[in-house]
Write a protein that holds these residues in place. Sequence first.
Motif, PDB file in Angstrom:
ATOM      1  N   ARG A  18      29.188  25.228  55.414  1.00  0.00           N
ATOM      2  CA  ARG A  18      27.613  25.574  55.919  1.00  0.00           C
ATOM      3  C   ARG A  18      27.768  26.491  57.238  1.00  0.00           C
ATOM      4  N   GLN A  81      25.874  29.313  52.839  1.00  0.00           N
ATOM      5  CA  GLN A  81      26.737  28.261  52.590  1.00  0.00           C
ATOM      6  C   GLN A  81      27.875  29.081  51.698  1.00  0.00           C
ATOM      7  N   VAL A 118      30.359  20.821  54.038  1.00  0.00           N
ATOM      8  CA  VAL A 118      29.301  20.398  53.369  1.00  0.00           C
ATOM      9  C   VAL A 118      29.284  19.089  52.918  1.00  0.00           C
TER      10      VAL A 118
END
Length: 730
Positions: A18, A81, A118
Amino acid sequence: MTHISKGANMLVPNEPLRVAVCRLAQPGAPVVDASVLLLDAAGKVRGDADLVFYNQPSHPSGTVRHLGSAEGGGQLAEWLQLDLDRIEPAVRRMLITGSCDGGTFGSVPGLSLQVSTVATGAPVVTYAVLDASTETAFVLGEFYRRDGAWKFRAVGQGYATGIAGLATDFGIVVDDAAPQGGPLDPATAVPGGAQGAPPPVPPFAIPQYAPPGHSAPPRHTAPLRHTAQPQQPIPPYAPPRHTAPAQHTAPRQRVVPPQGARPVSFGPEFPAYVRRGRGNDVLTVDVPLPAGPVLVEAWHQGDGYFCVHTLDQRNKDDELLFNSTLTDFRGRAPVEQRGDRPLRLHVEGDNDWTIVVQPMSAARELGTALQGFGPEVLTYGGPVADLDVHFAGDEDEGGCFTVYTAPPGNVHDDKRDLLVNEIGPLRQTAPLTEGPMILILDAEGPWTLGVRPLALPDPATARATGTYQGRGDTTVTLVNPAPGRAALLAYEIRATNDWGYHAELLDEYDEKEPFLEARHDGDRGRVVVFREGEPELRIRLSGVADWSLRLLSLDQAPPFTDRAEGHGRAVFRYAGPPTLLTLQRLTSGDDWLTVHTVHPTGKAAICAQAGARRPVLGPVWVTEAGECLISVRTTPETGWRIGLEPLSGAASFDRKVSGRGYSVVRYTGAETDQVLAHDPRGGATLVVVWQLDDRLQPIRRFAASPGLYHLPPGYLQIRTGTTWALERDG
């Protein structure tokens, strides 16, 4: 988390990441919209779909997404992302860009880009933009493929022509009606355009850091000078809970060599290990860990107790890594991994926690200024410097703050040097030696470190002025200002610890010869160098903090005409006929007190040595021109007195003479055999007799032990520390 500066790059884990494009939430500040450009091998987009932003929030492949924005902790963030492990092979680079609505990037407060995983939310890299000005579009950074892995580069390239100018550089043709300050609308763009973006520029600065759950430490204007904007915790996106350790297929590698040095490894590289849990647990790190230092990072959520120990071979608590009751604790500590068994950790916590074991290359770099909270591990690769330290203390205005330094590749306890050790709020300066090194901080509150490199003369200036100075362990090459002659060296050396410093002469094969040491020579004094008239001397300094070496001409030694008193090392200049010198110790102690006579050409001979308060006598050997140097060597605490004595002060004998300690005698009989005897008590097994010429130069050694010797008439020097006797044989 690794903080990198403009132009720098690093390997990142090949897994979903991210990206937060952050700025401070200040009224009236321009709005920043984040986007991603997916580029092929030619540095161009393949079509409209390769632009991902808030109006087109997902790439058709599903590997790149715009997740929206969030606010918290006084900061705004736009979240992206990137599933790096699933990016199409045709995509070679991905640019993280921003456009500014209603202003320029120079008006955006605290602009930064922050990357995390993530799976766990583990921080990966942070880049703070510090030099934006009139730009309305910006390439913050890029992810690019290299040797089968992904790397991130901090680009920091701005465009005063807005998003249209940026887009054109990467293959998008923009309709004239396209807005200049806002995000690009794919309806106004078609493939085609100019070449790729300009290359990045060199690094500039490192931003501050604050752990989750804590506001950033207050900024301080004195004595530190900070260039980075305050960085608040990133507003969370609320990633899914971690269910399995994250596997990094591409190890991060970073080295911080000192100026002009070869790259240095701070420890072995390996895939990172991540484990989450709650309460008490025992962890076995199941990724291969080669021997060497590793970095253990820990987070503990909420209030309560949190403690982490390593476990030894008997499965007992060994090294304490963390011990805290801080709310939302976060910290880093080093462990010297043995390599012959897995690393095991004993975790005690009242709430949720996360443990990350990763290479030392993930440690933060200490640049010009750095802030943090709690225990931390840093790397430093700069020159000798003053380290400005500010510790705010804990919430009760107490708390412990310590800083240790360790060499690259070894953080074992016996390799660490204590730099700072204080309790409660503090502001102080500590000497930082030349990198590379590892800094280990243990802090119970917010801290700030500032680095101010010393303004040291360059080698050319040192040669011209004869003044060499610096800080830290190093090898210094002294250039003889008058080759073929000796010189004086005035030294001031401060040790880094209680064991003192060492200075050793190096020959052409790097073999070491003792030269100066703190215990015998103190932190300042004068000594004769270039005794053989050599053009250069190499001196290896170890265990030193600040040091200064200043070459002086022999004429700058004070003249010696009658008597002198002092402590420690000293050098005097004598001019006159051959004479005798008395040496007396004025203070008690076991250290020897020695005087040498040294000629301007560098030739030297021992004059006298005193181990007790009883005066001793020695010869002053002069050149044909009637001159020499008198060099006194002893510890800084030892007091002494020297004085000139006429040649008549030597005891004359024909058949027998006796005495104690160093002496000069005159034998008036015929050349014959003499019996030399001395008292060996106290371990004094050595007694030496030298024949002296008319200028009192030692020219022939007759004895090194008691016995029968054939001695000529004339002046003789006795060298021993005990009683002795000479008597004609028979």
